[in-house]
Enzyme design. Structure first.
Site, PDB file in Angstrom:
ATOM      1  N   CYS A 234       7.264  -8.022  -3.416  1.00  0.00           N
ATOM      2  CA  CYS A 234       6.556  -7.486  -2.248  1.00  0.00           C
ATOM      3  C   CYS A 234       7.496  -6.683  -1.356  1.00  0.00           C
ATOM      4  CB  CYS A 234       5.898  -8.602  -1.452  1.00  0.00           C
ATOM      5  SG  CYS A 234       7.039  -9.894  -0.895  1.00  0.00           S
TER       6      CYS A 234
ATOM      7  N   HIS B 217       7.013 -13.246   2.977  1.00  0.00           N
ATOM      8  CA  HIS B 217       6.219 -12.197   2.344  1.00  0.00           C
ATOM      9  C   HIS B 217       6.319 -10.899   3.144  1.00  0.00           C
ATOM     10  CE1 HIS B 217       3.151 -10.449  -0.155  1.00  0.00           C
ATOM     11  NE2 HIS B 217       2.305 -10.301   0.849  1.00  0.00           N
TER      12      HIS B 217
END
Length: 552
Positions: free
Chosen positions: A118, A493
Site C-alpha cells: 500500500c 496502512h
C-alpha cells in the site's frame, strides 16, 4: 424613443437580443419582432411574463415590465429538424473495459495490494495526476529505445490490460520504463490493476523494499521513502537537451547561511546554494500548523568542529528559497527512530495544513520582491473569477426557483395579486432587497471579464517567465495527499487522496489500494492527525495557474 417605449433584453438559446418594445401594442407585435431576430415563428414562441406565457392579445402596459428587464423566451424554428447522431449510440453495458476507462468522468483504476504494498500504491496514485510527468513518460524510450508500449504477450497494450500485469518481467530493471507502462495500462481499465512488473523493478532498484519479516512475508515500508526514491529515479532518467524534468517541475533551489553561535570573528558565515525536492515539516510540541513546521525546517542547529575554536561548536543554518517549482512536495516528519523499541515511531500530533498555500514567506528577499506583485494581482483575478461564477450560479438558481421575477413579474411575495396582509411593508422591503441582490449578481455576471494575460504581464518578472516549470506567483493549491494510518512506519496502512479535475472543485478521489471512491473536500480536513487514524504524510501542491478557471 417615445414614453410608451422601453428597452428589453430577450434571452433565447444562450443569446441575448436588445429590443425596444411599445407598451401600447399587444403581445403579438413583440412576437413578430422576435421572429425577425430568431426565426422562431410566433406560434412556437414561449415568452415568460408575469402570470405565465405572453398571449397574443396581452396588454403589454399591464405586465410590469421595466427598462432593461431580462425576458426569457423558449422555442425553436419549425424548419429546425433534429439531426441524427454522427456516431452510432453505444450503451455502457456494451463497452469494453478500455472504452469505459477512456470515458470522461470515469472512475480511475486502483492498484491491487500485492502484500504490504500500500505504501507503493498510494505513492503511484499521487504522482499519476501530474500531466507534465505523463507527457514526459510517454516520450521516454527506455534502454531498449522503443517509445511505444507493448503487452508482455506480444499483443497491443490495450488488448488485455489486466493480464499484462502478470506477464514477462522484461525491462523490469528500468524503473521509469516500468512506470510508463504501468500508467498506460491503468488508463485502459477501471478495475484494480496488479502492478507486478513495477514492484519487481522497484525491488531491484532499491533492495530495501524487498525486505522480509521473520514470517517470510514482505515487510511494510515507508511511503515517504518510496516517494523520494521514485522521484530520484525520474530525476536521473527523464532528461532531454534542456535538462531533467524533475529539475524543472519538482525541484526548487535554496540559499543557506551557516554561522557559528559563539564569538568567532575570524570565521565568517558560510553561504551556499543547493537544490531541494521537498520541504520538511518538522513537528515539535509547539507545532500546530504546516507553516510552523516548514519554518522550523528552514532553521536548524548543527554541531561540527570549529577551526577557530579548535573544538566542536553549535552552528545555526538559516535557509531561504530562491526558486519555487511548479509542483511542491511537503513531507511531514512524523516518524523517528526509537531506540528502546528499535522501531520507527509515529508522532501523532495534529498539524493542520491549508488547501491554498502562500510560499512567499519562505523565500529570499530578492525572490519575494519578484513574486509578491504577481501574487497579489493573481489573487484579485481568482477572486473576480470566483465572484463571477457564484453570481452565475445564483442567477441560474433564481431563474429556476422564481421565473416570474426573471421575466419582470411581481406576482408572489407581496407583488401584484398578493394579499394585503399586515406584513405588506416588511414583504416589500424584503422583496426590494432580493431584487437588489439579483441585479447585483446580474451586473457581475454580465460585466466584461478582465484579460488575465494583460493584467499579469506588467508584474511578471522576465527572468522568472523564462524559467520553465517554476512558480511565478508563490501561490499553490493542494492536489494530492498521501496518508498513514497506524502507530509506526513499519505497520499500519497507507492511502492517498487526489483532487478530481473538471468537477465542482470540492470532490476528491480516495485511493485505498484497488478500491477507488469519491469523497467531499471536508474529508481532507480530517487528515491533520491527532491519533492513529489517517494523517497526512506527504502533501503535493501545484502552482496556482495564471489563466482563468475553465468555468470562467
Amino acid at each position: 424613443m417615445s414614453e410608451s417605449e422601453i428597452p428589453l433584453v430577450i434571452k433565447h438559446a444562450g443569446k441575448r437580443y436588445d429590443v425596444t418594445v411599445d407598451l401600447t401594442q399587444p403581445g403579438e407585435m413583440l412576437k413578430v419582432l422576435l421572429y425577425s431576430l430568431t426565426n422562431v415563428e410566433p406560434e412556437r414562441q414561449k415568452i415568460l411574463v408575469k402570470g405565465g406565457q405572453l398571449k397574443d392579445d396581452a396588454d403589454m402596459s399591464k405586465l410590469g415590465l421595466k427598462p432593461g428587464q431580462m425576458v426569457m423566451m423558449m422555442g425553436t424554428p419549425s424548419g429546425k429538424t433534429i439531426q441524427a447522431p454522427k456516431e452510432k449510440m453505444q450503451f455502457v453495458e456494451d463497452m469494453t473495459d478500455a472504452q469505459l476507462a477512456a470515458r470522461e468522468g470515469a472512475t480511475p483504476s486502483g492498484l491491487q495490494n500485492l502484500g504490504n504494498t500500500c505504501y507503493m500504491n498510494s505513492t503511484l496514485q499521487a504522482l499519476r495526476y501530474i500531466p507534465e510527468l505523463q507527457d514526459e513518460l510517454n516520450k521516454y524510450k527506455g534502454d531498449g529505445g522503443a517509445a511505444s508500449s507493448a503487452s508482455p504477450f506480444g499483443a497491443p497494450g490495450g488488448s488485455n490490460a489486466l493480464l499484462s500485469g502478470f506477464g514477462s518481467m522484461a525491462g523490469s530493471s528500468d524503473l521509469v520504463l516500468a512506470l510508463r507502462d504501468l500508467y498506460r495500462q491503468m488508463g485502459e481499465t477501471t478495475e484494480g490493476f496488479p502492478p507486478l512488473v513495477f514492484l519487481e523493478s522497484l525491488r531491484r532498484a532499491f533492495p530495501q523494499f524487498a525486505q522480509k519479516g521473520k514470517d517470510g512475508r514482505y515487510s511494510q515500508q515507508d511511503a515517504e521513502e518510496c516517494y523520494s526514491q521514485i522521484i530520484h529515479q525520474l530525476q536521473t532518467k527523464l532528461r532531454d537537451q534542456d535538462g531533467s524534468f524533475i529539475q524543472k517541475y519538482m525541484s526548487g533551489k535554496m540559499s543557506s547561511i551557516v554561522k557559528c553561535t559563539e564569538e568567532t570573528p575570524d570565521e565568517p558565515p558560510l553561504e551556499s546554494t543547493e537544490s531541494f525536492l521537498n520541504l520538511k515539516c518538522h513537528i515539535t510540541v509547539n507545532t500546530n500548523f504546516l507553516r510552523d513546521g516548514l519554518m522550523e525546517g528552514l532553521k536548524e542547529s548543527i554541531e561540527k568542529r570549529s577551526p577557530t575554536l579548535e573544538r566542536d561548536a553549535i552552528y545555526e543554518k538559516t535557509s531561504r528559497i530562491t526558486r519555487l517549482p511548479k509542483y511542491l512536495s511537503c513531507h511531514f516528519v512524523r516518524f523517528f527512530w526509537k531506540r528502546d523499541i528499535n522501531k520507527k515511531t509515529k508522532i501523532m500530533r495534529k498539524v493542520t495544513f491549508p488547501f491554498d498555500l502562500d510560499a512567499t514567506e519562505y523565500c529570499s528577499e530578492d525572490l519575494r520582491k519578484k513574486l509578491i506583485p504577481v501574487r497579489d494581482r493573481l489573487r484579485d483575478l481568482h477572486k473576480d473569477a470566483f465572484d463571477r461564477e457564484r453570481a452565475r450560479k445564483r442567477m441560474k438558481l433564481t431563474q429556476q426557483t422564481d421565473p416570474d421575477d426573471v421575466a419582470g413579474g411581481n406576482a408572489g411575495k407581496g407583488g401584484f395579486g398578493a394579499s394585503n396582509s399586515k406584513g405588506k411593508g416588511v414583504d416589500k422591503e424584503a422583496e426590494e432587497k432580493e431584487r437588489e441582490a439579483v441585479e447585483a449578481n446580474r451586473k457581475i455576471a454580465d460585466s466584461d471579464a478582465p484579460d488575465w494575460e494583460k493584467e499579469l504581464a506588467p508584474v511578471l518578472d522576465p527572468e522568472i517567465v523564462k524559467d520553465e516549470g517554476c512558480n511565478p506567483s508563490g501561490l499553490y493549491e493542494l492536489m494530492g495527499v498521501i496518508t498513514h494510518q497506524g502507530a509506526s512506519a513499519d505497520s499500519g496502512h497507507y492511502c492517498s487522496y487526489v483532487k478530481k479535475e473538471k468537477g465542482d472543485g470540492k470532490t476528491w478521489y480516495f485511493f485505498n489500494d484497488d478500491v477507488v471512491t469519491e469523497v467531499d473536500q471536508s474529508k481532507i480536513e480530517t487528515l491533520a492527525g491527532g491519533g492513529e487514524s489517517h494523517s497526512a504524510l506527504v502533501l503535493l501542491y501545484r502552482a496556482l495557474p495564471l489563466s482563468p478557471p475553465e468555468s470562467s
